[in-house]
Design a protein around this motif. Structure first.
Motif, PDB file in Angstrom:
ATOM      1  N   LYS A 176     -30.489  25.791  10.979  1.00 42.36           N
ATOM      2  CA  LYS A 176     -30.395  24.343  10.778  1.00 42.36           C
ATOM      3  C   LYS A 176     -28.952  23.915  11.017  1.00 42.36           C
ATOM      4  O   LYS A 176     -28.020  24.653  10.699  1.00 42.36           O
ATOM      5  CB  LYS A 176     -30.829  23.963   9.364  1.00 42.36           C
ATOM      6  CG  LYS A 176     -32.313  24.176   9.109  1.00 42.36           C
ATOM      7  CD  LYS A 176     -32.715  23.669   7.729  1.00 42.36           C
ATOM      8  CE  LYS A 176     -34.213  23.842   7.502  1.00 42.36           C
ATOM      9  NZ  LYS A 176     -34.635  23.332   6.176  1.00 42.36           N
ATOM     10  N   SER A 217     -25.911  20.863  10.610  1.00 41.54           N
ATOM     11  CA  SER A 217     -25.494  19.775   9.724  1.00 41.54           C
ATOM     12  C   SER A 217     -25.427  18.441  10.459  1.00 41.54           C
ATOM     13  O   SER A 217     -25.550  17.383   9.837  1.00 41.54           O
ATOM     14  CB  SER A 217     -24.132  20.098   9.098  1.00 41.54           C
ATOM     15  OG  SER A 217     -23.171  20.369  10.123  1.00 41.54           O
ATOM     16  N   THR A 218     -25.210  18.469  11.759  1.00 40.06           N
ATOM     17  CA  THR A 218     -25.189  17.247  12.571  1.00 40.06           C
ATOM     18  C   THR A 218     -26.263  17.360  13.656  1.00 40.06           C
ATOM     19  O   THR A 218     -26.655  18.466  14.048  1.00 40.06           O
ATOM     20  CB  THR A 218     -23.816  17.052  13.228  1.00 40.06           C
ATOM     21  OG1 THR A 218     -23.490  18.217  14.002  1.00 40.06           O
ATOM     22  CG2 THR A 218     -22.735  16.832  12.174  1.00 40.06           C
ATOM     23  N   PRO A 219     -26.756  16.231  14.159  1.00 39.73           N
ATOM     24  CA  PRO A 219     -27.860  16.270  15.121  1.00 39.73           C
ATOM     25  C   PRO A 219     -27.495  17.001  16.410  1.00 39.73           C
ATOM     26  O   PRO A 219     -26.350  16.965  16.874  1.00 39.73           O
ATOM     27  CB  PRO A 219     -28.148  14.781  15.396  1.00 39.73           C
ATOM     28  CG  PRO A 219     -27.600  14.058  14.219  1.00 39.73           C
ATOM     29  CD  PRO A 219     -26.405  14.853  13.788  1.00 39.73           C
ATOM     30  N   GLU A 226     -34.089  17.514  15.600  1.00 36.06           N
ATOM     31  CA  GLU A 226     -32.685  17.118  15.765  1.00 36.06           C
ATOM     32  C   GLU A 226     -31.739  17.991  14.945  1.00 36.06           C
ATOM     33  O   GLU A 226     -30.527  17.937  15.160  1.00 36.06           O
ATOM     34  CB  GLU A 226     -32.504  15.655  15.380  1.00 36.06           C
ATOM     35  CG  GLU A 226     -33.170  14.681  16.348  1.00 36.06           C
ATOM     36  CD  GLU A 226     -32.792  13.248  16.071  1.00 36.06           C
ATOM     37  OE1 GLU A 226     -32.249  12.980  14.976  1.00 36.06           O
ATOM     38  OE2 GLU A 226     -33.024  12.399  16.944  1.00 36.06           O
ATOM     39  N   HIS A 227     -32.271  18.753  14.022  1.00 41.85           N
ATOM     40  CA  HIS A 227     -31.403  19.564  13.157  1.00 41.85           C
ATOM     41  C   HIS A 227     -31.810  21.023  13.110  1.00 41.85           C
ATOM     42  O   HIS A 227     -31.217  21.798  12.347  1.00 41.85           O
ATOM     43  CB  HIS A 227     -31.396  18.986  11.734  1.00 41.85           C
ATOM     44  CG  HIS A 227     -30.680  17.677  11.622  1.00 41.85           C
ATOM     45  ND1 HIS A 227     -29.322  17.580  11.388  1.00 41.85           N
ATOM     46  CD2 HIS A 227     -31.139  16.408  11.735  1.00 41.85           C
ATOM     47  CE1 HIS A 227     -28.974  16.296  11.346  1.00 41.85           C
ATOM     48  NE2 HIS A 227     -30.060  15.568  11.553  1.00 41.85           N
ATOM     49  N   GLU A 228     -32.798  21.435  13.881  1.00 48.39           N
ATOM     50  CA  GLU A 228     -33.269  22.815  13.827  1.00 48.39           C
ATOM     51  C   GLU A 228     -33.398  23.389  15.232  1.00 48.39           C
ATOM     52  O   GLU A 228     -33.724  22.677  16.182  1.00 48.39           O
ATOM     53  CB  GLU A 228     -34.627  22.901  13.117  1.00 48.39           C
ATOM     54  CG  GLU A 228     -34.569  22.503  11.660  1.00 48.39           C
ATOM     55  CD  GLU A 228     -35.946  22.511  11.014  1.00 48.39           C
ATOM     56  OE1 GLU A 228     -36.303  23.556  10.419  1.00 48.39           O
ATOM     57  OE2 GLU A 228     -36.659  21.503  11.116  1.00 48.39           O
ATOM     58  N   SER A 278     -25.700  24.843   9.222  1.00 43.80           N
ATOM     59  CA  SER A 278     -25.700  24.651   7.772  1.00 43.80           C
ATOM     60  C   SER A 278     -26.559  25.676   7.049  1.00 43.80           C
ATOM     61  O   SER A 278     -26.363  25.920   5.857  1.00 43.80           O
ATOM     62  CB  SER A 278     -26.209  23.243   7.430  1.00 43.80           C
ATOM     63  OG  SER A 278     -27.535  23.057   7.904  1.00 43.80           O
TER      64      SER A 278
END
Length: 366
Positions: free
Chosen positions: A187, A189-191, A215-217, A238
């Motif tokens: 994952k 932390s930012t897109p 958008e995060h994975e 993250s």
């Protein structure tokens, strides 16, 4: 095909579940068992790519619409080598209603299929496996519960260590592949860009891919000895959700049928994950079996599937070699030839269709 006949499906991964859907929607009674306690855990994405042919197959049942409602769409890929962007490939010129790779974790794919089956009166029998097969022309199966089941046909979708394949005495053919592979689901932390994969190659050979599923994975996969190596130099992570280290092989069963016992998916063939063909190829097996069985043509299954399986094994071996051990000529021509192919319309479309496996024979019923 008379509706009072039952197909026993061993294995409730994506392949076995897809087989059950394709048979049930045609009015054919199925019974599906699996040795595990339940579907793939939510935190393990495993097979991630759903290709256009798979979506076309699952459209009639309505499953494709459900998959697309949840999955992301990878519209292309950027290729980098040693920190320099070489070229980009777009998939949008492919001749298909769905010119993209649907990015959806296997756990979600399985649950969507399970939900559909539940709505149509089919429940997976978890913690139940096939332990032995009796006579294959009027097949019987012994289950781990001690029950003996008679079925009109048995479909083994029980993975690379298939008990069904072993019980009917069909050997593997093929070979292992040198080197280590690793993956990590992470994952950010930012897109990140959810619509484009990032492929990183090294001049000396080897590389890694970042495949987004949101958008995060994303999935990181590459020719590295440990998952930790994949994460080096990658900013913004993250959480590391799941990692795995594995070896690959290029093998298939000598046959995909014996009497009225049939094999599909990893029970019949295994190969590198490069190209994202694995789960899709198994679902195509399952759907082909369902179509032929409904037509009373199941004896054609093996002759129809083996050429496609061999073509996929050959193509994935070539792609894996290109990534892991690129020949000197390929290293030199790749930065020149691929950007040109991406710009010329008469080359761009075939390239996109090859990435999406649309160059393979398509199901005759679509």
């Amino acid at each position: 095909m008379p509706s009072d006949k039952t197909i026993l499906i061993a294995g409730a991964g994506p392949v076995g579940l897809a087989a059950a859907v394709e048979l049930a929607r045609r009015g054919i009674r199925v019974r599906i068992v699996d040795a595990e306690a339940g579907p793939t855990p939510d935190n393990q994405s495993r097979a991630l790519a759903v290709l256009p042919t798979t979506l076309a197959i699952l459209e009639a049942s309505g499953v494709a619409e459900r998959l697309m409602a949840e999955g992301g769409r990878i519209l292309g890929a950027e290729f980098w080598r040693d920190g320099r962007k070489l070229f980009a490939v777009s998939l949008e010129s492919a001749r298909t209603p769905t010119p993209f790779i649907l990015s959806l974790p296997q756990a979600r794919t399985e649950r969507i299929l399970i939900d559909w089956l539940g709505e149509h009166g089919v429940a997976v029998e978890w913690n139940v496996s096939v332990t032995d097969i009796g006579e294959t022309h009027r097949p019987t199966a012994t289950l781990s519960t001690g029950e003996t089941v008679s079925a009109d046909a048995i479909l083994g979708c029980d993975g690379v260590h298939s008990r069904v394949r072993e019980a009917i005495g069909i050997p593997w053919k093929g070979e292992g592949y040198p080197g280590d592979f690793s993956l990590a689901d992470v994952k950010f932390s930012t897109p990140i860009d959810p619509h484009h994969a990032q492929i990183t190659m090294k001049a000396a050979g080897g590389g890694a891919a970042l495949l987004p599923f949101g958008e995060h994975e994303a999935r990181l996969i590459g020719t590295t000895a440990t998952p930790a190596t994949l994460l080096e130099g990658l900013a913004g992570i993250s959480e590391v959700v799941w990692t795995s280290r594995f070896h690959v092989a290029f093998r298939r069963a000598e046959r995909m049928a014996k009497g009225r016992v049939f094999l599909a998916g990893d029970a019949a063939h295994v190969h590198s994950p490069v190209g994202g063909r694995g789960m899709n190829l198994g679902i195509w097996d399952a759907a082909t079996f369902a179509f032929l069985y409904a037509q009373g043509r199941e004896t054609e299954y093996e002759t129809k599937r083996l050429p496609v399986v061999d073509a996929v094994l050959k193509a994935t071996r070539e792609m894996t070699d290109l990534v892991s051990h690129p020949p000197a000529l390929a290293k030199m021509l790749l930065p020149l030839g691929m950007p040109l192919a991406g710009r010329l319309p008469f080359l761009r479309r075939p390239l996109a269709e090859r990435v999406l496996a649309l160059d393979l024979p398509q199901p005759e019923w679509l």
